[in-house]
Design a protein around this motif. Sequence first.
Motif, PDB file in Angstrom:
ATOM      1  N   ALA A  69     -17.425  26.002  -7.141  1.00  9.78           N
ATOM      2  CA  ALA A  69     -17.384  25.512  -5.320  1.00  9.78           C
ATOM      3  C   ALA A  69     -16.308  24.494  -6.029  1.00  9.78           C
ATOM      4  O   ALA A  69     -16.988  23.696  -6.850  1.00  9.78           O
ATOM      5  N   ALA A  70     -15.373  24.270  -5.008  1.00  6.58           N
ATOM      6  CA  ALA A  70     -15.306  22.953  -4.462  1.00  6.58           C
ATOM      7  C   ALA A  70     -15.501  21.788  -4.288  1.00  6.58           C
ATOM      8  O   ALA A  70     -16.561  21.896  -3.711  1.00  6.58           O
ATOM      9  N   SER A  71     -14.921  20.595  -5.524  1.00  6.59           N
ATOM     10  CA  SER A  71     -15.895  19.030  -5.264  1.00  6.59           C
ATOM     11  C   SER A  71     -15.631  19.245  -3.934  1.00  6.59           C
ATOM     12  O   SER A  71     -14.325  19.019  -3.545  1.00  6.59           O
ATOM     13  N   PRO A  72     -15.838  18.117  -2.818  1.00  8.72           N
ATOM     14  CA  PRO A  72     -15.844  17.487  -1.720  1.00  8.72           C
ATOM     15  C   PRO A  72     -14.701  16.848  -2.271  1.00  8.72           C
ATOM     16  O   PRO A  72     -14.482  15.942  -1.246  1.00  8.72           O
ATOM     17  N   LYS A  73     -14.609  15.787  -3.586  1.00  4.79           N
ATOM     18  CA  LYS A  73     -13.848  15.092  -3.747  1.00  4.79           C
ATOM     19  C   LYS A  73     -12.351  15.547  -3.786  1.00  4.79           C
ATOM     20  O   LYS A  73     -12.077  17.002  -3.701  1.00  4.79           O
ATOM     21  N   ALA A  74     -11.114  14.763  -3.793  1.00  5.72           N
ATOM     22  CA  ALA A  74      -9.845  15.121  -4.077  1.00  5.72           C
ATOM     23  C   ALA A  74     -10.065  15.990  -4.862  1.00  5.72           C
ATOM     24  O   ALA A  74     -10.382  15.975  -5.825  1.00  5.72           O
ATOM     25  N   GLU A  75      -9.013  17.388  -4.721  1.00  5.68           N
ATOM     26  CA  GLU A  75      -8.828  18.228  -5.555  1.00  5.68           C
ATOM     27  C   GLU A  75      -8.017  17.403  -7.162  1.00  5.68           C
ATOM     28  O   GLU A  75      -7.535  16.772  -6.975  1.00  5.68           O
ATOM     29  N   TRP A  76      -8.757  18.230  -8.804  1.00 12.40           N
ATOM     30  CA  TRP A  76      -8.157  17.309  -9.564  1.00 12.40           C
ATOM     31  C   TRP A  76      -6.801  17.858 -10.093  1.00 12.40           C
ATOM     32  O   TRP A  76      -6.162  18.830 -10.269  1.00 12.40           O
ATOM     33  N   LYS A  77      -6.478  17.226 -10.551  1.00 16.67           N
ATOM     34  CA  LYS A  77      -4.672  17.349 -11.045  1.00 16.67           C
ATOM     35  C   LYS A  77      -4.442  16.782 -12.490  1.00 16.67           C
ATOM     36  O   LYS A  77      -5.429  15.884 -12.794  1.00 16.67           O
ATOM     37  N   PRO A  78      -4.287  17.719 -13.349  1.00 11.38           N
ATOM     38  CA  PRO A  78      -3.637  16.873 -14.690  1.00 11.38           C
ATOM     39  C   PRO A  78      -3.379  15.376 -14.770  1.00 11.38           C
ATOM     40  O   PRO A  78      -3.650  15.302 -16.096  1.00 11.38           O
ATOM     41  N   GLU A  79      -2.506  14.988 -13.858  1.00  8.60           N
ATOM     42  CA  GLU A  79      -2.052  13.661 -13.780  1.00  8.60           C
ATOM     43  C   GLU A  79      -3.482  12.608 -14.332  1.00  8.60           C
ATOM     44  O   GLU A  79      -3.389  11.770 -14.441  1.00  8.60           O
ATOM     45  N   ASP A  80      -4.910  13.455 -13.674  1.00  4.61           N
ATOM     46  CA  ASP A  80      -6.081  12.405 -13.864  1.00  4.61           C
ATOM     47  C   ASP A  80      -6.739  11.893 -14.708  1.00  4.61           C
ATOM     48  O   ASP A  80      -7.621  11.397 -15.011  1.00  4.61           O
ATOM     49  N   PHE A  81      -5.667  12.670 -16.122  1.00  2.14           N
ATOM     50  CA  PHE A  81      -6.197  12.906 -17.367  1.00  2.14           C
ATOM     51  C   PHE A  81      -5.257  12.365 -17.991  1.00  2.14           C
ATOM     52  O   PHE A  81      -4.387  12.873 -18.549  1.00  2.14           O
ATOM     53  N   GLN A  82      -5.496  11.287 -18.384  1.00  2.00           N
ATOM     54  CA  GLN A  82      -4.442   9.839 -19.225  1.00  2.00           C
ATOM     55  C   GLN A  82      -4.953  10.226 -20.419  1.00  2.00           C
ATOM     56  O   GLN A  82      -6.470   8.778 -20.174  1.00  2.00           O
ATOM     57  N   VAL A  83      -4.693  10.166 -21.326  1.00  2.00           N
ATOM     58  CA  VAL A  83      -5.203   9.755 -22.472  1.00  2.00           C
ATOM     59  C   VAL A  83      -3.756   9.493 -23.860  1.00  2.00           C
ATOM     60  O   VAL A  83      -2.486   9.926 -24.227  1.00  2.00           O
ATOM     61  N   GLU A  84      -3.663   7.942 -23.720  1.00  2.00           N
ATOM     62  CA  GLU A  84      -2.657   7.647 -24.626  1.00  2.00           C
ATOM     63  C   GLU A  84      -2.229   8.086 -25.516  1.00  2.00           C
ATOM     64  O   GLU A  84      -3.148   8.281 -26.733  1.00  2.00           O
ATOM     65  N   PHE A  95      -1.640  20.217 -27.326  1.00  2.00           N
ATOM     66  CA  PHE A  95      -2.155  21.207 -27.276  1.00  2.00           C
ATOM     67  C   PHE A  95      -1.334  22.277 -25.805  1.00  2.00           C
ATOM     68  O   PHE A  95      -2.017  21.530 -24.831  1.00  2.00           O
ATOM     69  N   ALA A  96      -0.473  22.602 -25.847  1.00  2.00           N
ATOM     70  CA  ALA A  96       0.044  23.393 -23.380  1.00  2.00           C
ATOM     71  C   ALA A  96      -1.750  24.093 -23.836  1.00  2.00           C
ATOM     72  O   ALA A  96      -1.081  25.434 -23.692  1.00  2.00           O
ATOM     73  N   LEU A  97      -2.721  23.775 -23.379  1.00  2.00           N
ATOM     74  CA  LEU A  97      -3.636  24.293 -22.824  1.00  2.00           C
ATOM     75  C   LEU A  97      -3.106  24.184 -21.359  1.00  2.00           C
ATOM     76  O   LEU A  97      -3.176  23.555 -20.664  1.00  2.00           O
ATOM     77  N   ASP A  98      -4.577  25.432 -21.062  1.00  2.00           N
ATOM     78  CA  ASP A  98      -4.428  25.954 -19.571  1.00  2.00           C
ATOM     79  C   ASP A  98      -5.570  24.586 -18.987  1.00  2.00           C
ATOM     80  O   ASP A  98      -6.493  24.199 -19.076  1.00  2.00           O
ATOM     81  N   PRO A  99      -4.635  23.898 -17.494  1.00  2.00           N
ATOM     82  CA  PRO A  99      -4.869  23.203 -16.731  1.00  2.00           C
ATOM     83  C   PRO A  99      -6.357  22.781 -16.078  1.00  2.00           C
ATOM     84  O   PRO A  99      -7.071  22.224 -16.444  1.00  2.00           O
ATOM     85  N   ARG A 100      -6.953  24.588 -15.507  1.00  2.00           N
ATOM     86  CA  ARG A 100      -8.363  24.808 -15.570  1.00  2.00           C
ATOM     87  C   ARG A 100      -8.896  24.485 -17.200  1.00  2.00           C
ATOM     88  O   ARG A 100     -10.535  24.017 -16.700  1.00  2.00           O
ATOM     89  N   LEU A 101      -8.597  24.624 -18.192  1.00  2.00           N
ATOM     90  CA  LEU A 101      -9.283  24.657 -19.229  1.00  2.00           C
ATOM     91  C   LEU A 101      -9.423  22.689 -19.882  1.00  2.00           C
ATOM     92  O   LEU A 101     -10.545  22.126 -19.860  1.00  2.00           O
ATOM     93  N   MET A 102      -7.737  22.500 -19.254  1.00  2.00           N
ATOM     94  CA  MET A 102      -7.769  20.475 -19.560  1.00  2.00           C
ATOM     95  C   MET A 102      -9.124  19.995 -18.040  1.00  2.00           C
ATOM     96  O   MET A 102      -9.234  18.833 -19.109  1.00  2.00           O
TER      97      MET A 102
END
Length: 478
Positions: A69-84, A95-102
Amino acid sequence: MLKALTRIFGKGEEARPAPVAELPAVERPAASAESQDKPTRSPRADHKASKPPRSDKPKADKPPRQTPAASPKAEWKPEDFQVEPEEGKTRFHDFALDPRLMHAIHDLGFTYCTPIQAQVLGHTLKGRDAIGRAQTGTGKTAAFLVSIITQLLITPPPKERYMGEPRALIIAPTRELVVQIAKDAAALTKYTKLNVMSFVGGMDFDKQLKQLEEKYCDILVATPGRLLDFNQRGEVHLDMVEVMVLDEADRMLDMGFIPQVRQIIRQTPYKGERQTLLFSATFTDDVMNLAKQWTVDPAIVEIEPENVASDTVEQHVYAVAGSDKYKLLYNLITQNDWTRVMVFANRKDEVRRIEERLTRDGVSAAQMSGDVPQVKRIKVLEGFREGKIRVLVATDVAGRGIHVDAISHVINFTLPEDPDDYVHRIGRTGRAGTSGTSISFAGEDDAFALPPIEALIGRKIDCEIPPAELLKPVPRHS
């Protein structure tokens, strides 16, 4: 050692590849027969046709599997995961990992790869076999799970498929390790449609069988004996395994599981048609001979155990008479108000007596040994994780494969006779870069075990005399 190992397999270690731009479906290299262990097999189409139809488990009318089930919060996007980027560190972003895995990796709080993850993924994401030498607590479970999940997401499942045909198989020596791997796999696949199942002995066979009747099996984690039970009854077929992992191969050798593992591997595709990953805490001749039989041109990755044993765990040894060990244990726990402690002893009767005395003296404790039924062991572990149980007293059945966050102290009530077990015991604390403390009691009956331990970890551990307040009599409890 690395040069010697690469000579065994005929090729040197390749340079670590650049970040993968795209990961196409893997084409495994052609290979010779699997060794004398591998019987002659019909082509897959013929083999499939020979299976009896399983009309009680239809596929055509099966409703689609539900996405979480989707979270009631805003949909997650790859841009939400920032690591310098950081010099000397590898990010999962590299590594070119699938967004669902990320998304799942983000949820788990992973940012930079551990050394074993960075080195292994550089090879396995390109479809290469790998042999990894690493202790528990180094992140090797996530290394092979990320690789498996990536392979299964890139390659669509076959159109013709039976319910009990896993696409990835992970074999581990103990029930606790299987349960933990399956739990980690479920966390990493939570945003995919991949199904994870686990089969272990000591638990209800029919309940485990029911999983196969309800949904397809994508990732199967199992102990060798229980997996053979399902396979020999015709409930699990292994001819579609794309990725196979053998975890803690040295432990499986010690426990006498290799004949069972051989039987299992005979049921899988040839080694040139599957990806095989093997992990072991030690590279003995026996382990390397097995690896040579079951892999094709493997990448060899070594993570030194000394890093795990000495860098993150502060180690102490108290010289104490056997008759004073319990007083020292009780006072250490109560005077310091420790709340999550693991205590190791060599024998089941010792474990039982320690747990009974702690409970009688008002300390919340539980035991973990081979005598404890599997269902109760799972409940004990959950109680320990949740903080309901303050002290877990265990034999070496719990020395590997148990991952509990925030264990502050490990106490060796008796020193293990096998130095490797010492490393695995103290590895329950100081995990994933955090700090921890181990305290070992060296008495007249087990002090002889200390020099081999020091030789293994490459350092001397000074013996201390416990202060008088830690040897005070235990107060009487009504």
